[in-house]
Design a protein around this motif. Structure first.
Motif, mmCIF file in Angstrom:
data_model
loop_
_atom_site.group_PDB
_atom_site.id
_atom_site.type_symbol
_atom_site.label_atom_id
_atom_site.label_comp_id
_atom_site.label_asym_id
_atom_site.label_seq_id
_atom_site.Cartn_x
_atom_site.Cartn_y
_atom_site.Cartn_z
ATOM 1 N N LYS A 22 0.835 -1.206 0.000
ATOM 2 C CA LYS A 22 0.000 0.000 0.000
ATOM 3 C C LYS A 22 0.869 1.255 0.000
ATOM 4 C CE LYS A 22 -3.988 -2.088 2.324
ATOM 5 N NZ LYS A 22 -4.875 -2.069 3.517
ATOM 6 N N HIS A 61 2.409 2.202 -3.499
ATOM 7 C CA HIS A 61 1.573 2.925 -4.465
ATOM 8 C C HIS A 61 1.802 4.434 -4.349
ATOM 9 C CE1 HIS A 61 -0.370 -0.623 -5.832
ATOM 10 N NE2 HIS A 61 -1.058 -0.861 -4.724
ATOM 11 N N LYS A 106 5.476 5.457 -5.396
ATOM 12 C CA LYS A 106 5.671 5.572 -6.844
ATOM 13 C C LYS A 106 5.114 6.893 -7.379
ATOM 14 C CE LYS A 106 5.903 0.680 -8.104
ATOM 15 N NZ LYS A 106 5.244 -0.441 -8.824
ATOM 16 N N LYS A 107 3.964 7.300 -6.852
ATOM 17 C CA LYS A 107 3.386 8.581 -7.274
ATOM 18 C C LYS A 107 4.306 9.736 -6.890
ATOM 19 C CE LYS A 107 -1.475 7.142 -6.987
ATOM 20 N NZ LYS A 107 -2.779 7.351 -6.287
#
Length: 251
Positions: free
Chosen positions: A235, A238, A241-242
């Motif tokens: 989790k 995610h 990476k953004k």
């Protein structure tokens, strides 16, 4: 000094006063900051170090002493090899798996002894999974300690852990957990080769079902073992990476 570092300093001053009775609010604030650091592809060095200091104080208060990794792993490896020898020794007593429904008490006792040795091998060789994963992910390991269930586990060096890319943190936990399945499967191969024995296949199936169920559930609770940690880091990855894309876009 960043605002987050100032907050960490404040939390640290609270924690060191009485590590065993840290207010829940301070704990929540700390772990919230840790999650923020994990989501940052380029974490602040001072924040990482201070967060690691706080975590180590809390860890020692909750888990007790950490023992040197080398000697303990050597001891557990020796015990694991002895358990492996014990399992191979039990294979000298034949078990007819095709007639399992007709087993008598002595057959079930023989099976129980085999299963006990198999379980011991899996347990004693468990730290090797974290060691291999740590080498790959470049996450250092500090030593051996007990986990929340009073079972031996490997303590992670938190500085290298927080600095590691999110994907490596995630797969570190996945491999460490799946290592128990790998151990069960190679024990099954040994048993099949020597005596056509299926004992080690049973824990392999149980572990695959349990760990697979945890992964599919997405439950990030530490009570779910390594796969719970895997879900948590997945989790976080995610968002990581953004944030990385944003940094690369502004870089």
């Amino acid at each position: 000094m960043t605002e987050r570092l100032a907050e960490l300093e404040e939390i640290h001053s609270v924690v060191i006063q009485n590590p065993k009775e840290v207010p829940s609010e301070a704990r929540k604030r700390f772990w919230k900051i840790v999650r923020q650091i994990k989501r940052n592809p380029r974490p602040d060095e001072q924040e990482v170090i201070k967060a690691s200091e706080i975590r180590n104080v809390l860890f020692e208060a909750n888990r007790g002493r950490t023992y040197p990794l080398g000697p303990v792993v050597l001891l557990e490896t020796i015990l694991g090899l002895l358990a492996l020898w014990g399992y191979i020794w039990t294979l000298g007593t034949p078990l007819d798996w095709s007639g399992i429904l007709a087993w008598d008490l002595s057959n079930w006792m023989s099976f129980g002894l085999r299963f006990l040795f198999v379980f011991a091998v899996i347990a004693f060789f468990y730290p090797i999974g974290r060691i291999i994963a740590g080498k790959w992910a470049r996450i250092n390991l500090e030593g051996m300690c007990r986990d929340q269930y009073y079972e031996p586990t490997v303590k992670i060096d938190y500085v290298s852990f927080l600095k590691a890319p999110a994907s490596k943190r995630r797969w570190f936990f996945f491999f460490a957990g799946f290592w128990t399945v790998i151990t069960s499967l190679w024990l099954w191969i040994v048993g099949m080769f020597l005596a056509w024995d299926y004992t080690a296949l049973i824990p392999a199936i149980i572990l695959v079902i349990f760990e697979g169920a945890v992964v599919l559930s997405g439950n990030p609770s530490s009570a779910r073992g390594e796969m719970g940690h895997y879900n948590r880091e997945k989790k976080i990855e995610h968002v990581w990476k953004k944030n990385l894309k944003k940094l690369e876009g502004t870089g």
